[in-house]
Design an enzyme around this catalytic site. Structure first.
Site, short mmCIF file in Angstrom:
data_model
loop_
_atom_site.label_atom_id
_atom_site.label_comp_id
_atom_site.label_asym_id
_atom_site.label_seq_id
_atom_site.Cartn_x
_atom_site.Cartn_y
_atom_site.Cartn_z
N LYS A 51 -1.09 -0.98 -4.48
CA LYS A 51 -2.37 -0.21 -4.08
C LYS A 51 -1.89 1.16 -3.84
O LYS A 51 -0.76 1.18 -3.01
CB LYS A 51 -3.01 -0.95 -2.97
CG LYS A 51 -3.65 0.15 -2.01
CD LYS A 51 -4.69 -0.65 -1.16
CE LYS A 51 -4.67 0.24 0.62
NZ LYS A 51 -5.40 -0.56 1.39
N ASP B 295 -13.80 -1.42 2.92
CA ASP B 295 -13.16 -1.54 4.08
C ASP B 295 -13.92 -0.90 5.32
O ASP B 295 -14.59 -1.66 6.14
CB ASP B 295 -11.79 -0.74 3.84
CG ASP B 295 -10.85 -0.79 5.13
OD1 ASP B 295 -11.25 -1.12 6.25
OD2 ASP B 295 -9.71 -0.27 4.68
N GLU C 54 -11.22 0.83 -3.32
CA GLU C 54 -11.57 0.36 -2.29
C GLU C 54 -12.12 1.74 -1.43
O GLU C 54 -11.70 2.92 -1.63
CB GLU C 54 -10.30 0.13 -1.16
CG GLU C 54 -10.28 -0.48 -0.09
CD GLU C 54 -8.84 -0.80 0.79
OE1 GLU C 54 -8.05 -0.87 -0.14
OE2 GLU C 54 -8.91 -0.90 2.03
N LYS D 46 -10.09 -6.78 8.37
CA LYS D 46 -9.18 -6.39 9.45
C LYS D 46 -9.78 -6.71 10.60
O LYS D 46 -10.94 -5.98 10.89
CB LYS D 46 -9.02 -4.89 9.24
CG LYS D 46 -8.27 -4.06 8.13
CD LYS D 46 -8.38 -2.83 8.04
CE LYS D 46 -7.65 -2.20 6.92
NZ LYS D 46 -7.82 -0.57 6.98
N SER E 223 0.81 -1.26 -0.01
CA SER E 223 0.15 -0.03 0.22
C SER E 223 0.86 1.18 -0.03
O SER E 223 1.61 1.44 1.02
CB SER E 223 -0.93 -0.09 1.23
OG SER E 223 -1.75 0.95 1.30
N ASP F 158 -7.15 3.05 -3.25
CA ASP F 158 -7.90 2.90 -1.81
C ASP F 158 -8.22 4.53 -1.48
O ASP F 158 -7.27 5.23 -1.25
CB ASP F 158 -7.08 2.58 -0.69
CG ASP F 158 -7.91 2.51 0.75
OD1 ASP F 158 -9.15 2.93 0.64
OD2 ASP F 158 -7.28 1.90 1.66
N LYS G 1 -3.00 5.10 -2.38
CA LYS G 1 -3.92 5.79 -1.94
C LYS G 1 -4.42 6.95 -2.67
O LYS G 1 -3.39 7.61 -3.51
CB LYS G 1 -3.35 6.40 -0.47
CG LYS G 1 -2.93 5.33 0.39
CD LYS G 1 -4.34 4.72 0.93
CE LYS G 1 -4.21 3.70 2.22
NZ LYS G 1 -5.41 3.19 2.73
N GLY H 115 -4.49 -3.80 6.21
CA GLY H 115 -3.23 -3.57 6.89
C GLY H 115 -3.42 -2.10 7.84
O GLY H 115 -4.28 -1.54 7.39
O1 OSB Z 1 -7.19 1.92 4.51
O2 OSB Z 1 -6.11 0.03 4.49
C1 OSB Z 1 -6.34 1.42 4.74
C2 OSB Z 1 -3.39 2.40 6.91
C3 OSB Z 1 -3.82 2.97 7.80
C4 OSB Z 1 -5.07 3.28 7.88
C5 OSB Z 1 -5.88 2.71 6.99
C6 OSB Z 1 -5.36 1.80 6.07
C7 OSB Z 1 -3.92 1.87 5.82
C8 OSB Z 1 -3.48 1.08 4.75
C9 OSB Z 1 -1.93 0.76 5.10
O3 OSB Z 1 -3.69 1.06 3.58
C10 OSB Z 1 -1.78 -0.93 5.06
C11 OSB Z 1 -0.55 -1.23 5.65
O4 OSB Z 1 0.38 -1.24 4.51
O5 OSB Z 1 -0.47 -1.73 6.67
MG MG Z 2 -8.33 1.01 3.34
#
Ligand code: OSB
Ligand code: MG
Length: 392
Positions: free
Chosen positions: A171, A250, A225, A274, A145, A198, A173, A302
């Site tokens: 992925k 999510d 996402e 999660k 990510s 995402d 953001k 994550g």
């Molecule tokens: O939306 O998946 C998410 C990190 C912090 C809060 C939300 C998210 C995330 C990530 C990081 O996308 C995923 C990771 O590498 O731990």
């Molecule tokens: Mg997410």
């Protein structure tokens, strides 16, 4: 299994690189670590709440409050035949899933360690009565990510670096000022790589920003996402009807019941699991199985976990319907050093080996945990005051 001591710590760890989402840029990780003890064995659980209520309503302080005042009295000194009994034992407490999950995870680790089996085996065996335990995989597929960057050049450099490391999907953001051009830059440079985005709820149908998502339909993304609001299902249903690209939820999947609503309305075609968001492993297994029954694939999300929470995520990802690469990457992307030895590593084929030792199967570096601790409390079963009515 009986927990007679619960230790709670607040830790701060610097991140190797800042991580920016549509809601914040963070340079450090602040999180709670739970240790439970029973029969001379310890189990660990990492809480995924953050300092701020931006990803979810919970924060470290709310989790601290709920664990010490409400969860501890319901689990300390209580005889549990199996960790699956913890979530029901906390039923009187509404919400606060991250707090519940942290304690429940520590109990699963304790239980697995007491039996001398890896957590993946304990999770795989937690099936309906009469069913055979599930054979779980011994390596999991790893994705990465990548946060919002200061420039498109920097983004392309980061993607190149992670592809070279072997990750099975990228992925990125996104937010309304960082979406179509970012995806176009990656497609132009790297072609048909497995790519997804995402939005962390940054778009809205009301203000018209969701119209931008239609433009992403031309880039053959694996999924988009959580484009819309964190507690929304209906608008995602409307949006999914308009998009060819699969929506993955999510934030909106706060419980198994929320997932049931989302699946009934075809609000998404993929779900991110999660454990912290749904209240732990027991609920995550139910969610995993519900999705499987609907033919909906899942993957493990994550939350920038330390190696302790990361190891737990790896074990859960061994269940069969985790058929897409998860946001579980190498320790070194996040913390150097991590709280575990050896750190979690990704092989050149983009997979991570599942630890084979008892419980989480990773060695916790207590000296590093100690150094990162900013606050600590210990609760014992003979001291905890059971002032709240404890409903079984
Ligand atoms: O939306 O998946 C998410 C990190 C912090 C809060 C939300 C998210 C995330 C990530 C990081 O996308 C995923 C990771 O590498 O731990
Ligand atoms: Mg997410």
């Amino acid at each position: 299994m009986k927990i007679d001591r619960l230790e709670l710590r607040l830790l701060t760890l610097p991140l190797v690189q800042f991580f920016e989402t549509s809601f914040s840029r963070v340079h450090d990780k602040h999180f709670l670590l739970v240790r439970v003890d029973g029969d001379g064995v310890s189990g660990y659980g990492e809480c995924v709440a953050d300092r701020d209520p931006y990803y979810s309503a919970e924060t470290n302080d709310t989790a601290w409050h709920v664990i010490t005042e409400f969860i501890a009295p319901r689990v300390l000194g209580v005889e549990f035949a199996h960790p699956r009994e913890l979530f029901p034992a906390m039923k009187a407490i509404r919400g606060h899933n991250m707090a519940k999950a942290a304690v429940e995870m520590a109990a699963w680790d304790l239980f697995a360690r007491q039996r001398g089996e890896p957590l993946s085996a304990t999770l795989g065996a937690a099936v309906a009565e009469g069913s055979a335990p599930r054979r779980t995989r011994d390596r999991i597929a790893s994705g990465v990510s990548i946060g919002i960057q200061d420039s498109l050049d920097e983004l392309v450099r980061k993607v190149e670096h992670e592809l070279a490391a072997g990750y099975q999907r990228i992925k990125i953001k996104i937010k309304p000022q960082w979406d179509v051009a970012a995806v176009a830059a990656i497609r132009e440079r790297f072609g048909a790589i497995p790519l997804m985005v995402d939005a962390n709820a940054a778009y809205s149908i009301d203000d018209g920003s969701a119209d931008r998502l239609g433009q992403l339909d031309d880039f053959a993304l694996m999924m988009i996402e959580q484009p819309l609001d964190y507690d929304d299902i209906i608008e995602h249903q409307t949006l999914q009807r308009k998009l060819r690209t699969a929506i993955c939820l999510d934030e909106s999947i706060k419980s198994v019941n929320a997932a049931r609503e989302a699946l009934a309305g075809n609000a998404c075609r993929i779900i991110n699991i999660k454990p912290g968001r749904v209240g732990g492993f027991t609920e995550s297994i139910r969610l995993h199985d519900l999705c499987a029954a609907h033919g909906v694939p899942v993957w493990h999300g994550g939350m920038l976990e330390s190696g302790i929470g990361r190891a737990a995520n790896i074990h859960l990802s061994t269940l069969p319907n985790f058929s897409l690469p998860g946001d579980i990457a190498a320790s070194k992307r996040y913390f150097d050093p991590d709280l575990i030895d050896p750190p979690i590593e990704v092989a050149p084929d983009g997979t991570i080996g599942v630890p084979t030792g008892p419980g989480l199967g990773v060695e916790i570096r207590h000296d590093r945990v100690e150094r990162a601790t900013v606050r600590q409390t210990i609760l014992n079963s003979d001291e905890v005051t059971k002032t709240q009515p404890v409903v079984a």
